[in-house]
Design a protein around this motif. Structure first.
Motif, PDB file in Angstrom:
ATOM      1  N   ASP A 289      -5.660   5.718 -10.245  1.00 33.45           N
ATOM      2  CA  ASP A 289      -4.212   5.920 -10.114  1.00 33.45           C
ATOM      3  C   ASP A 289      -3.524   5.730 -11.468  1.00 33.45           C
ATOM      4  O   ASP A 289      -4.111   5.227 -12.436  1.00 33.45           O
ATOM      5  CB  ASP A 289      -3.631   4.952  -9.087  1.00 33.45           C
ATOM      6  CG  ASP A 289      -3.954   5.366  -7.657  1.00 33.45           C
ATOM      7  OD1 ASP A 289      -4.452   6.491  -7.474  1.00 33.45           O
ATOM      8  OD2 ASP A 289      -3.728   4.560  -6.730  1.00 33.45           O
TER       9      ASP A 289
ATOM     10  N   ARG B 200      -5.239  -0.928  -5.446  1.00 29.19           N
ATOM     11  CA  ARG B 200      -5.088   0.522  -5.586  1.00 29.19           C
ATOM     12  C   ARG B 200      -6.367   1.151  -6.131  1.00 29.19           C
ATOM     13  O   ARG B 200      -7.277   0.452  -6.625  1.00 29.19           O
ATOM     14  CB  ARG B 200      -3.917   0.837  -6.514  1.00 29.19           C
ATOM     15  CG  ARG B 200      -2.559   0.483  -5.928  1.00 29.19           C
ATOM     16  CD  ARG B 200      -2.326   1.149  -4.574  1.00 29.19           C
ATOM     17  NE  ARG B 200      -1.030   0.856  -4.006  1.00 29.19           N
ATOM     18  CZ  ARG B 200       0.041   1.625  -4.140  1.00 29.19           C
ATOM     19  NH1 ARG B 200      -0.021   2.729  -4.878  1.00 29.19           N
ATOM     20  NH2 ARG B 200       1.185   1.290  -3.563  1.00 29.19           N
ATOM     21  N   SER B 201      -6.413   2.489  -6.081  1.00 27.40           N
ATOM     22  CA  SER B 201      -7.552   3.219  -6.631  1.00 27.40           C
ATOM     23  C   SER B 201      -7.551   3.089  -8.153  1.00 27.40           C
ATOM     24  O   SER B 201      -6.486   3.126  -8.795  1.00 27.40           O
ATOM     25  CB  SER B 201      -7.476   4.696  -6.242  1.00 27.40           C
ATOM     26  OG  SER B 201      -8.451   5.450  -6.951  1.00 27.40           O
TER      27      SER B 201
ATOM     28  N   HIS C 283       4.768   0.876  -7.746  1.00 27.78           N
ATOM     29  CA  HIS C 283       5.034   0.870  -6.301  1.00 27.78           C
ATOM     30  C   HIS C 283       4.354  -0.308  -5.623  1.00 27.78           C
ATOM     31  O   HIS C 283       4.914  -0.932  -4.704  1.00 27.78           O
ATOM     32  CB  HIS C 283       4.538   2.189  -5.684  1.00 27.78           C
ATOM     33  CG  HIS C 283       4.777   2.273  -4.199  1.00 27.78           C
ATOM     34  ND1 HIS C 283       3.850   1.867  -3.273  1.00 27.78           N
ATOM     35  CD2 HIS C 283       5.858   2.723  -3.498  1.00 27.78           C
ATOM     36  CE1 HIS C 283       4.324   2.052  -2.056  1.00 27.78           C
ATOM     37  NE2 HIS C 283       5.554   2.583  -2.159  1.00 27.78           N
ATOM     38  N   ALA C 284       3.135  -0.664  -6.052  1.00 26.02           N
ATOM     39  CA  ALA C 284       2.361  -1.733  -5.404  1.00 26.02           C
ATOM     40  C   ALA C 284       3.057  -3.075  -5.490  1.00 26.02           C
ATOM     41  O   ALA C 284       2.915  -3.906  -4.586  1.00 26.02           O
ATOM     42  CB  ALA C 284       0.970  -1.815  -6.023  1.00 26.02           C
TER      43      ALA C 284
ATOM     44  N   LEU D 164      -5.299  -2.088 -11.582  1.00 22.79           N
ATOM     45  CA  LEU D 164      -5.131  -1.323 -10.352  1.00 22.79           C
ATOM     46  C   LEU D 164      -6.040  -1.855  -9.250  1.00 22.79           C
ATOM     47  O   LEU D 164      -5.640  -1.979  -8.077  1.00 22.79           O
ATOM     48  CB  LEU D 164      -5.437   0.158 -10.618  1.00 22.79           C
ATOM     49  CG  LEU D 164      -4.385   0.935 -11.423  1.00 22.79           C
ATOM     50  CD1 LEU D 164      -4.963   2.273 -11.889  1.00 22.79           C
ATOM     51  CD2 LEU D 164      -3.130   1.171 -10.569  1.00 22.79           C
TER      52      LEU D 164
ATOM     53  N   GLU E  49      10.781   3.434  -7.706  1.00 21.84           N
ATOM     54  CA  GLU E  49       9.897   4.446  -8.290  1.00 21.84           C
ATOM     55  C   GLU E  49      10.273   4.793  -9.724  1.00 21.84           C
ATOM     56  O   GLU E  49       9.415   5.202 -10.521  1.00 21.84           O
ATOM     57  CB  GLU E  49       9.935   5.713  -7.427  1.00 21.84           C
ATOM     58  CG  GLU E  49       9.332   5.518  -6.039  1.00 21.84           C
ATOM     59  CD  GLU E  49       9.338   6.802  -5.230  1.00 21.84           C
ATOM     60  OE1 GLU E  49       9.796   7.842  -5.782  1.00 21.84           O
ATOM     61  OE2 GLU E  49       8.897   6.786  -4.075  1.00 21.84           O
TER      62      GLU E  49
ATOM     63  N   SER F  50       2.676   4.650 -12.051  1.00 18.47           N
ATOM     64  CA  SER F  50       3.632   4.683 -10.932  1.00 18.47           C
ATOM     65  C   SER F  50       3.045   4.027  -9.679  1.00 18.47           C
ATOM     66  O   SER F  50       3.761   3.416  -8.886  1.00 18.47           O
ATOM     67  CB  SER F  50       4.048   6.128 -10.635  1.00 18.47           C
ATOM     68  OG  SER F  50       2.921   6.896 -10.224  1.00 18.47           O
ATOM     69  N   SER F  51       1.728   4.167  -9.519  1.00 17.15           N
ATOM     70  CA  SER F  51       1.076   3.549  -8.365  1.00 17.15           C
ATOM     71  C   SER F  51       1.164   2.030  -8.455  1.00 17.15           C
ATOM     72  O   SER F  51       1.426   1.341  -7.460  1.00 17.15           O
ATOM     73  CB  SER F  51      -0.385   3.992  -8.299  1.00 17.15           C
ATOM     74  OG  SER F  51      -1.047   3.349  -7.227  1.00 17.15           O
TER      75      SER F  51
ATOM     76  N   ASP G   8       0.843  -1.191   0.000  1.00 23.38           N
ATOM     77  CA  ASP G   8       0.000   0.000   0.000  1.00 23.38           C
ATOM     78  C   ASP G   8       0.883   1.249   0.000  1.00 23.38           C
ATOM     79  O   ASP G   8       2.121   1.162   0.008  1.00 23.38           O
ATOM     80  CB  ASP G   8      -0.990  -0.021   1.176  1.00 23.38           C
ATOM     81  CG  ASP G   8      -0.304   0.009   2.538  1.00 23.38           C
ATOM     82  OD1 ASP G   8       0.881   0.402   2.619  1.00 23.38           O
ATOM     83  OD2 ASP G   8      -0.952  -0.356   3.547  1.00 23.38           O
ATOM     84  N   ILE G   9       0.271   2.411  -0.020  1.00 22.76           N
ATOM     85  CA  ILE G   9       1.037   3.655  -0.146  1.00 22.76           C
ATOM     86  C   ILE G   9       1.923   3.912   1.064  1.00 22.76           C
ATOM     87  O   ILE G   9       2.877   4.680   1.002  1.00 22.76           O
ATOM     88  CB  ILE G   9       0.099   4.855  -0.389  1.00 22.76           C
ATOM     89  CG1 ILE G   9      -0.908   4.982   0.761  1.00 22.76           C
ATOM     90  CG2 ILE G   9      -0.622   4.704  -1.719  1.00 22.76           C
ATOM     91  CD1 ILE G   9      -1.795   6.211   0.631  1.00 22.76           C
TER      92      ILE G   9
END
Length: 617
Positions: A577, A573-574, A584-585, A568, A590, A580-581, A464-465
């Motif tokens: 997004d 994730r949302s 990262h997940a 996503l 990055e 990049s999201s 997660d973030i």
């Protein structure tokens, strides 16, 4: 003769058909025969057993002198010729005799002799001769066929026919059968309160006392020789009718039980829920003090739902296999070989499935390759050969002589030396020098356990973030029913687990354990799924933090149609997004780009995400 003939008195004495009923009733009536016109309805053997030949001979003598004076004796009862009396005497008429008193005695004795000469034998006891039989048979012997059928097939039977079936039989509506049912029921209750039901009514309390709060149905039939006798009018045994008339008792699963028995079942069920095993001597006091006859107490305990009598104990017999295995081990009081445990639990299930279920139960400890005991007993746990070897190598700093490893493990467990040496030579371990075995990477006792695939390279694991790792679980029926399930070792290490650990956690408001035996396991997450109204096919994202298991649900029917948004969504994730999201997940740096992402997903084995992203990246 030993066989009773089915003749009636009217067959032997033809003038009965031409004589007024009042005269016949006055001469032949008897309180033990309730049937109207019994001389036409009731077989002579049964009538004679009920009222006696003397009463019958006396009544016939009165009728001969009062009503049949113009008939010859041989016309009144042709069977008199069997007595050996001179034919001239049998041709005379009663009005020709000058002495009425002497004539009455002579006729009484003559009729009595004729009855003795008839080819029948009335047994002192036997089918259809008891007082209850006589009384109950009298209720419906002369009733019309529909009332008899409703009485025998609905009101007084333990196996009722439907209203529709009886209606079809007689060509009437189900409502008409219902009305007859009600009328017959009222009639039976009325008779039980009156003289025509006095014997049955008086018998029921005594029967209730004998039955106690519970008696096996099979044993009931032995309580009286009269109970198996079949009533011709109802085509039912006397005993079945009595059971239907008996207040406060009912027949369930081969037992005659009462509300008192229900309370006893509840008491023992609650006791077993707390203790699992109760000594039989202690358990037997409950039915004995509660009103179950002593001779049936053990059978009653054996018939308890979800319970079993075993080796001098009453045992809670749960619905699932681990519960049964736990009960068997508790009673045994010692570890059992798998074959013995399997035999005591029973049959009807898959052997390998049984082994897997008890492996995953925290109450049961594997003490050897095929030996199981209770964890509460303590002792050394066997975690499988590979894991046992791995633990010993970790304790030794990452490597040790094979001979030392063999000596230790064969001393503890029923494992052959050849099995240990073969495992040492496999790909799971390395051989740093001749005669030695080591963990890959030369893991030392101070080095934490490193799984073959770290969480970043583990399929369906997403960050997660805030950097916490979550495992996506596609829900099936077993999850929703409350089964535990294995989790990847990379994810398990990321949330603080390690080989051999038993990590206390809370799942919702329930304390639980996250354990790692042969593989890491997550206990049931059903309480969390219930809060989310989860369904089969939904995606549950779980993690473990601060001693609690957390769960986020993504509904299967809410997966977006857009492939990138769907990727996503499945990564936790949302859906709004960007790339990049997603990078990262899955644990990439990055500055990683699309090709690196696709290669990374391929390495992880996330085929569902690859399928969604391939046309777009």
């Amino acid at each position: 003769m030993s066989r009773s003939l089915g003749i009636r008195l009217a067959h032997l004495v033809p003038p009965l058909d031409d004589t007024c009923e009042e005269s016949l009733q006055q001469a032949l009536g008897h309180p033990d025969l309730f049937e109207k016109h019994w001389w036409r309805q009731v077989t002579l053997p049964r009538a004679l057993h009920a009222i006696g030949p003397d009463h019958l001979a006396t009544g016939l003598a009165h009728l001969t002198l009062d009503r049949w004076q113009d008939l010859a004796l041989g016309e009144i009862m042709p069977a008199l010729y069997l007595t050996g009396e001179h034919p001239d005497v049998l041709a005379t008429h009663p009005h020709e005799w000058p002495d009425p008193e002497g004539a009455h005695k002579y006729l009484h004795d003559l009729y009595l002799t004729a009855l003795d000469h008839l080819p029948w034998e009335a047994p002192p006891t036997g089918p259809g001769t008891g007082p209850l039989f006589t009384e109950i048979e009298g209720w419906f012997a002369t009733a019309d066929p529909r009332r008899r059928a409703v009485a025998g097939r609905r009101v007084l039977t333990l196996n009722s026919e439907t209203l529709d079936t009886l209606g079809s039989r007689f060509g009437v509506t189900r409502e008409r059968i219902r009305q007859i049912h009600k009328q017959v029921g009222q009639e039976v209750r009325s008779r039980l309160k009156g003289a025509r039901g006095a014997r049955t009514s008086a018998h029921l309390p005594e029967l209730s006392r004998k039955l106690g709060v519970a008696t096996p149905l099979d044993a009931f039939w032995d309580l009286s020789p009269e109970y198996p006798d079949v009533l011709p009018s109802l085509d039912l045994p006397v005993g079945e009718v009595l059971l239907r008339l008996l207040p406060g008792h009912r027949v369930v699963d081969g037992w005659i039980t009462s509300e008192g028995a229900t309370a006893l079942v509840r008491k023992l069920t609650e006791e077993l829920a707390e203790r699992t095993v109760i000594p039989l001597e202690e358990a037997e006091r409950v039915p004995l003090e509660g009103g179950v006859p002593q001779e049936h107490a053990l059978a009653w305990l054996s018939a308890l739902p979800h319970a079993r009598v075993m080796d001098g104990h009453l045992v809670r017999w749960g619905r699932n296999l681990p519960d049964k295995a736990f009960a068997v081990l508790t009673v045994a009081g010692r570890p059992l070989h798998f074959d013995e445990l399997l035999e005591r639990v029973g049959t009807g299930f898959n052997e390998s499935g049984f082994r897997e279920r008890i492996h995953g139960d925290e109450r049961i400890m594997r003490r050897d390759r095929r030996l199981f005991g209770l964890r509460a007993w303590g002792g050394r746990e066997y975690l499988g050969l590979e894991e046992t070897m791995r633990r010993q190598l970790v304790e030794a700093g990452g490597e040790m002589p094979v001979s030392t490893l063999v000596e230790r493990i064969t001393d503890w467990f029923d494992i052959t030396e050849s099995s240990i040496r073969a495992m040492s030579a496999g790909s799971e371990f390395t051989r740093p020098r001749p005669g030695w075995v080591a963990l890959p990477g030369v893991v030392t006792a101070r080095t934490p356990y490193r799984p073959r695939r770290v969480v970043e390279r583990t399929r369906r694991c997403f960050r997660d973030i805030e950097g916490a790792w979550w495992l996506r679980v596609e829900l099936n029926g077993e999850h929703l029913r409350g089964s535990g399930f294995p989790i990847p070792s990379g994810f398990a290490v990321s949330v603080g687990m390690g080989p051999g650990c038993r990590l206390p956690v809370r799942i919702g408001d329930r304390p639980s354990i996250a354990a790692w035996k042969n593989q890491p396991l997550m206990n049931s997450i059903r309480p969390l799924l219930l809060l989310e109204d989860a369904q089969v096919g939904d995606h549950a994202f779980i993690t473990l933090t601060g001693g609690r298991v957390l769960c986020r649900l993504h509904k299967a029917n809410a997966v977006p149609h857009d492939p990138f948004a769907a990727a996503l969504y499945l990564a936790g994730r949302s859906v709004t997004d960007d790339l990049s999201s997603l990078i990262h997940a899955v644990g990439l740096p990055e500055d990683a780009e699309a090709p690196e992402l696709m290669a990374h997903l391929t390495d992880r084995g996330d085929q569902d995400l690859l399928t969604l992203l391939t046309p777009h990246l």
